[in-house]
Design an enzyme around this catalytic site. Structure first.
Site, PDB file in Angstrom:
ATOM      1  N   SER A 144       0.734  11.290   1.820  1.00  0.00           N
ATOM      2  CA  SER A 144       0.197  10.181   2.610  1.00  0.00           C
ATOM      3  C   SER A 144      -0.157  10.561   4.038  1.00  0.00           C
ATOM      4  O   SER A 144      -0.818   9.778   4.737  1.00  0.00           O
ATOM      5  CB  SER A 144       1.200   9.021   2.626  1.00  0.00           C
ATOM      6  N   ASP A 166      -4.724  -4.916  -2.466  1.00  0.00           N
ATOM      7  CA  ASP A 166      -3.804  -3.932  -3.042  1.00  0.00           C
ATOM      8  C   ASP A 166      -2.797  -4.662  -3.924  1.00  0.00           C
ATOM      9  O   ASP A 166      -1.768  -5.155  -3.453  1.00  0.00           O
ATOM     10  CB  ASP A 166      -3.076  -3.179  -1.927  1.00  0.00           C
TER      11      ASP A 166
END
EC number: 3.4.16.4
Length: 658
Positions: free
Chosen positions: A329, A353
């Protein structure tokens, strides 16, 4: 019977013979005179030089090797003088018998024998090879009394390289070792001037700064003209041209910061690179585990080499320079910057999301679960996988490649030590060149999805991730990373800075950089790193990351306890501080440690505290960091400038003063 002789004829014949003989003698005498004249007049200078060379010898004087210092003048590599016992195999007869006889005079351990055997294999029969080093004065006297028994064996005084802090910063410093046959062959291609300067030199830099700055550190070889006896022994010195010691190499490293980071890793594996984002100076360059470069100076023994080379922890691998990892990430902020630069996605665009992303019949999940609509800033703060799955799909692999390349991902940074690897920044062209089978060479759309979250084929070094972090910290300005600040001339004392190429403005819009910075700041103030940076007297910006060490099957839930230690996820963190005027940028990985906020971010917090606040972790805090159980600092921090140096247990050994 009376013989009748012709006296006149006999006399004439006798005279002819005398004349011939006289002529021959005269010619021979003439030839002798001519030869004498030729030798005395024509070849006088040449023969006088040869006669002089028979009684004199030109001996090279190897210079003292230059020092290596950190940015504050602390000595990291120096020299010391010691006696060695050396054998020239071509003169010593039966080597085993000679060594056995030597053991009656001096202590020679099995380790000494093994090292001698290995060094002899890399040397010629007429090279002098050490069998014992660091002899005491008593041992030297004992051998001197018995020297007549050992042809081809002699005592020599040599300078030895010393790394006073042992394993500390070993991957940066490197080490020196005896020149092997392959290196001697390679040196034959050197310029005559450089080759002549290495006459008599038996040691050369093998790794790190020692190798990269070899000719700077080596110095200028001197010469001595010695009068010798008929047996070749030196009688007296006739003339000398002293050697010039090597110059001092001054590093940008802060060795105390380096020590702090190495200690915080404890027994764990990993790497950390700390930058000054405004100059490209490297402040810490850590690879764990480390090794002791002093082992290599005299020739490492078989057991020590086997232990280092066969260890599963790979202590000889410079992880900061040569270790490649998926960035996880920590890649997302750079993907966001790429989206802004290419116009593929604006900062205010909302992406839902729901905790999964469907593509091509595959379900790409997210450990964050359903976090709803997120814009770019919140996608960084909350580390939304779905946001970046969809972004990668929209951009495509080749556009991602072209946008990430200027940031240094998958590129050689040009740092001033050798051995750097490129890593992998995937593209369709890369895959065509990387594989042979037609089905492997084709790029599939589904392979692009995982690139958005720093997985898939992505594989970068911590040096590359740190450079990219520094670029964002400095508003899109790219500096070449470097470890050497300057060279101090041994003779004049003048310090000459090492010139660096001009910084490059990559042309990012300030507004785009600001969006990414805001997202990174939100990670520290209200995201995964908020607990670690609680109470900090400065504002940091950063991004945690977790990257797979091994590929997990689709829809399989990650369970660290069910995996072998070396199969567990890596913990990563990238950050810079202070946000408004960055003075330090870091990127680090703790291998197989799991969550970035739990294992990696606490190390970065203490690095910032040291650099910005002159603080050093308390002993309790250090213990928690080393086992991955730290958040915000605990206990009363120590004043960094007051922490004892050299540290307890240092391998300091006759270190030369800077």
């Amino acid at each position: 019977m009376t013989e009748i002789r012709n006296v006149a004829a006999d006399l004439s014949r006798f005279r002819r013979r005398v004349f011939v003989i006289g002529a021959v003698v005269l010619v021979c005498f003439g030839l002798l005179c001519a030869r004498l004249g030729y030798l005395q007049v024509v070849r006088h200078e040449d023969l006088a030089e040869q006669a002089e060379s028979n009684r004199t010898a030109i001996v090279p004087v190897v210079p003292n090797r230059g020092l290596i210092l950190d940015r504050n003048g602390i000595t990291l590599a120096s020299n010391y003088s010691a006696y060695t016992l050396e054998i020239t195999p071509s003169k010593a007869g039966n080597l085993e018998d000679t060594i056995d006889a030597l053991t009656e005079v001096l202590e020679i351990s099995p380790r000494d024998r093994r090292r001698f055997k290995r060094l002899r294999e890399d040397s010629r029969s007429f090279d002098s090879v050490p069998i014992r080093t660091r002899l005491s004065d008593e041992e030297v006297a004992r051998f001197a009394a018995q020297r007549y028994r050992f042809p081809g064996v002699e005592i020599k005084a040599r300078l030895f390289r010393n790394y006073p802090h042992g394993e500390l910063a070993s991957h940066v410093l490197g080490y020196i070792g005896r020149i092997n046959q392959a290196e001697k062959t390679a040196m034959e291609d050197w310029e005559d001037e450089d080759l002549a300067n290495y006459k008599g030199t038996e040691y050369i830099g093998k790794l790190g700064i020692e190798q990269s700055y070899e000719k700077t550190l080596h110095g200028q070889t001197g010469v001595e003209q010695m009068e010798t006896s008929a047996g070749g022994r030196a009688v007296r010195r006739l003339a000398a041209h002293p050697a010039t010691p090597g110059n001092t190499v001054m590093l940008s490293l802060d060795i105390k910061l380096q020590k702090l980071v190495e200690d915080m890793y404890g027994e764990r594996r990993g790497a950390l690179v700390a930058f000054d984002p405004k100059t490209g100076e490297i402040l810490a360059f850590v690879s764990k585990p480390t090794f002791d470069p002093n082992l290599f100076v005299e020739g490492i023994d078989v057991e020590s080499w086997k232990e280092l080379s066969e260890s599963l922890d790979k202590p000889l691998l410079n992880r900061a320079l040569r270790g490649t990892y998926p960035p996880g990430s920590t890649y997302k902020p750079f993907m966001a910057l790429a989206a802004l630069q290419t116009g593929k996605r604006g900062p205010s665009v909302l992406v839902n999301d729901p905790g999964y992303f469907n593509f091509g019949g595959h379900r790409f999940g997210s450990p964050e679960g359903n976090i709803g609509n997120v814009d770019m800033r919140r996608s960084i703060q909350l580390s939304s996988n779905i946001y970046y799955y969809s972004l990668a799909n929209e951009m495509g692999v080749d556009l991602i490649h072209d946008a990430m390349k200027p940031l240094g991902f998958g590129q050689i940074t040009g740092i001033d030590i050798g051995g750097e690897v490129r890593g992998v920044l995937p593209s369709t062209e890369w895959k065509r060149n990387a594989y042979r089978r037609p089905e492997q060479r084709k790029w599939y759309a589904g392979e692009t999805i995982s690139l958005g979250i720093g997985q898939g084929y992505n594989a970068f070094t911590m040096l590359q991730l740190a450079q990219a972090t520094a670029i964002v910290a400095d508003g899109g300005i790219k500096h070449k990373p470097h470890l050497v600040l300057g060279i101090r001339d041994t003779v004049t004392g003048e310090v000459k800075p090492v010139e660096q190429p001009p910084a490059i403005n990559l042309g990012y819009r300030p507004a785009d950089i600001a969006v990414v910075r805001e997202g990174l700041t939100a990670v520290v103030t209200g995201g995964t790193a908020r607990g670690v940076f609680a109470g900090a007297a400065y504002q940091a910006a950063g991004k945690t990351g977790t990257a797979q060490a091994v590929t997990q099957a689709q829809n399989t839930k990650y369970n660290a306890k069910a995996l072998e230690e070396h199969q567990r996820d890596h913990a990563l963190f990238m950050a810079f501080a202070p946000v408004n005027d960055p003075k330090i940028a870091v990127a680090l990985i703790v291998e197989n440690a799991g969550w970035g906020a739990g294992a990696a971010a606490p190390i970065a917090r203490r690095v910032f505290d040291y650099w910005l606040m002159n603080q050093y972790p308390s002993e309790a805090d250090m213990a928690a960091i080393q086992v991955g159980k730290a958040t915000a600092p605990i206990g009363k921090p120590r004043v960094a400038s007051e922490v004892a140096w050299p540290p307890a247990g240092s391998a300091t050994q006759a270190a030369a003063a800077p």
